[in-house]
Design an enzyme around this catalytic site. Structure first.
Site, PDB file in Angstrom:
ATOM      1  N   ASP A  11      26.350  -2.617 -18.995  1.00  0.00           N
ATOM      2  CA  ASP A  11      24.836  -2.344 -19.498  1.00  0.00           C
ATOM      3  C   ASP A  11      24.124  -3.314 -18.824  1.00  0.00           C
ATOM      4  OD1 ASP A  11      23.289  -0.889 -21.538  1.00  0.00           O
ATOM      5  OD2 ASP A  11      23.419  -2.001 -22.997  1.00  0.00           O
ATOM      6  N   SER A  12      22.739  -2.482 -20.159  1.00  0.00           N
ATOM      7  CA  SER A  12      22.119  -3.742 -20.135  1.00  0.00           C
ATOM      8  C   SER A  12      21.624  -5.328 -21.004  1.00  0.00           C
ATOM      9  CB  SER A  12      20.882  -3.506 -19.726  1.00  0.00           C
ATOM     10  OG  SER A  12      20.158  -3.007 -20.779  1.00  0.00           O
ATOM     11  N   CYS A  74      24.685   2.627 -19.625  1.00  0.00           N
ATOM     12  CA  CYS A  74      22.957   2.527 -19.924  1.00  0.00           C
ATOM     13  C   CYS A  74      22.256   3.314 -19.705  1.00  0.00           C
ATOM     14  CB  CYS A  74      22.860   1.154 -19.598  1.00  0.00           C
ATOM     15  SG  CYS A  74      20.749   0.632 -19.321  1.00  0.00           S
ATOM     16  N   THR A  76      19.268   3.805 -19.468  1.00  0.00           N
ATOM     17  CA  THR A  76      18.160   3.387 -17.601  1.00  0.00           C
ATOM     18  C   THR A  76      18.656   3.469 -16.405  1.00  0.00           C
ATOM     19  OG1 THR A  76      16.549   2.421 -19.695  1.00  0.00           O
ATOM     20  CG2 THR A  76      16.359   2.036 -17.757  1.00  0.00           C
ATOM     21  N   GLU A 153      18.133  -5.066 -31.983  1.00  0.00           N
ATOM     22  CA  GLU A 153      18.872  -6.245 -31.895  1.00  0.00           C
ATOM     23  C   GLU A 153      18.258  -7.503 -33.270  1.00  0.00           C
ATOM     24  OE1 GLU A 153      18.950  -7.468 -27.144  1.00  0.00           O
ATOM     25  OE2 GLU A 153      19.882  -5.185 -27.388  1.00  0.00           O
ATOM     26  N   CYS A 185      18.951   6.392 -25.703  1.00  0.00           N
ATOM     27  CA  CYS A 185      19.727   4.857 -25.641  1.00  0.00           C
ATOM     28  C   CYS A 185      20.115   4.526 -25.572  1.00  0.00           C
ATOM     29  CB  CYS A 185      18.299   3.901 -25.779  1.00  0.00           C
ATOM     30  SG  CYS A 185      17.965   3.033 -25.478  1.00  0.00           S
ATOM     31  N   THR A 186      20.911   3.414 -25.496  1.00  0.00           N
ATOM     32  CA  THR A 186      22.458   3.352 -26.188  1.00  0.00           C
ATOM     33  C   THR A 186      22.319   2.123 -27.421  1.00  0.00           C
ATOM     34  OG1 THR A 186      21.036   0.792 -24.987  1.00  0.00           O
ATOM     35  CG2 THR A 186      23.306   2.143 -23.923  1.00  0.00           C
ATOM     36  N   HIS A 187      21.315   1.931 -28.196  1.00  0.00           N
ATOM     37  CA  HIS A 187      20.739   1.892 -29.075  1.00  0.00           C
ATOM     38  C   HIS A 187      20.748   2.397 -29.848  1.00  0.00           C
ATOM     39  CE1 HIS A 187      20.167  -1.684 -26.972  1.00  0.00           C
ATOM     40  NE2 HIS A 187      19.707  -3.252 -27.760  1.00  0.00           N
TER      41      HIS A 187
END
Ligand code: DGL
Length: 273
Positions: A11-12, A74, A76, A153, A185-187
């Site tokens: 992932d990013s 990810c 993206t 985050e 999106c991962t978050h």
């Protein structure tokens, strides 16, 4: 290919840990090598070419760990790079988009589906394209929510600021009467309760992380690559974590997300791969 080799996940940054968490829950016997590109996050506002270049480097790094399959956690990177890298590398690689798209298409009752994600994911139109291939009748509305990643985050998962921003982002989707919303999106699974409250209980939330773990399990079984039960149990390196920067910060975040304490994260020079 060694069936007891680890699965590579990348992932990013930290967000892909939501995917790692699902894989650990659903496949506790599998070994994992996770790479978070914490030096170059976010990917969501970068160009396609850049994200493809980063993804290639990460895959080359994961191959040095003898992974048997790779999950691009990810959204993206899945949107921009999966199609390219799956042709270039000789091992199974899956992204997070197909599984989430399929669940959304199967879940919708009125054919109106929303997708939220980074500017890159939404701008690529990939979720709409994949869902339309699965069912041309569905209407898909995408909405980029760029502030969600920094809010997560910062740890503002339950905060009035997050509520306010989420209400603004989601008002357009509410106006489209969607009955299914992909957390693309991962978050975003970490904002599930906020998003769910704003959208209302009639809207089904789809978490591609969960669906991707199911897809991975099927893929490993089909190719005879599922780890033998107990084979990794005594291995102290069962879960390995690597980042491109800020290893200690990653370790703390990973410990808060994963069911097990993360003891160590190693920093590597990803540009060298
Ligand atoms: N991991 C990214 C995604 O799922 C979100 C964070 C970023 O922009 O890099 O799209």
């Amino acid at each position: 290919m060694d069936r007891n080799a680890p699965v590579g996940i990348f992932d990013s940054g930290v967000g892909g840990l939501t995917v790692a968490r699902e894989i650990i829950r659903q496949m506790p016997e599998e070994k994992i090598v996770y790479f978070g590109d914490t030096a170059r996050v976010p990917y969501g506002s970068k160009s396609r070419d850049t994200v493809i270049r980063y993804s290639r480097q990460i895959i080359r790094f994961l191959l040095t760990k003898d992974v048997k399959a790779i999950v691009i956690a990810c959204n993206t990177a899945s949107a921009y790079a999966l199609e390219t890298v799956e042709k270039e590398f000789d091992l199974p690689i899956i992204g997070v988009i197909r599984a989430g798209a399929l669940t959304a298409v199967e879940s919708t009752r009125n054919g109106k589906i929303g997708v939220i994600g980074t500017e890159g994911t939404i701008g690529s139109g990939i979720y709409t394209e994949v869902m339309k291939q699965m069912n041309p009748q569905v209407q898909v509305t995408g909405k980029a929510c760029p502030l969600f990643v920094p809010l997560v985050e910062e740890g503002l998962l339950h905060d009035s600021v997050t509520d306010e921003i989420a209400s603004r982002y989601l008002s357009e989707l509410k106006g489209r009467f969607i009955d299914t919303l992909v957390l693309g999106c991962t978050h975003y699974p970490l904002l599930r309760s906020t998003v769910g409250r704003i959208m209302g209980s009639d809207v089904t939330l789809v978490n591609p992380a969960y669906e991707t773990a199911i897809e991975l399990k099927g893929l490993l079984a089909e190719r005879g690559l599922a780890c033998e039960p107990g084979a990794a149990e005594a291995d102290p390196g069962k879960y390995q974590f690597y980042v491109s920067d800020l290893a200690d910060k990653f370790t703390a975040f990973a410990t808060s997300i994963l069911p097990k304490q993360v003891k160590e994260t190693k920093k590597i020079a990803i540009e060298e791969y």
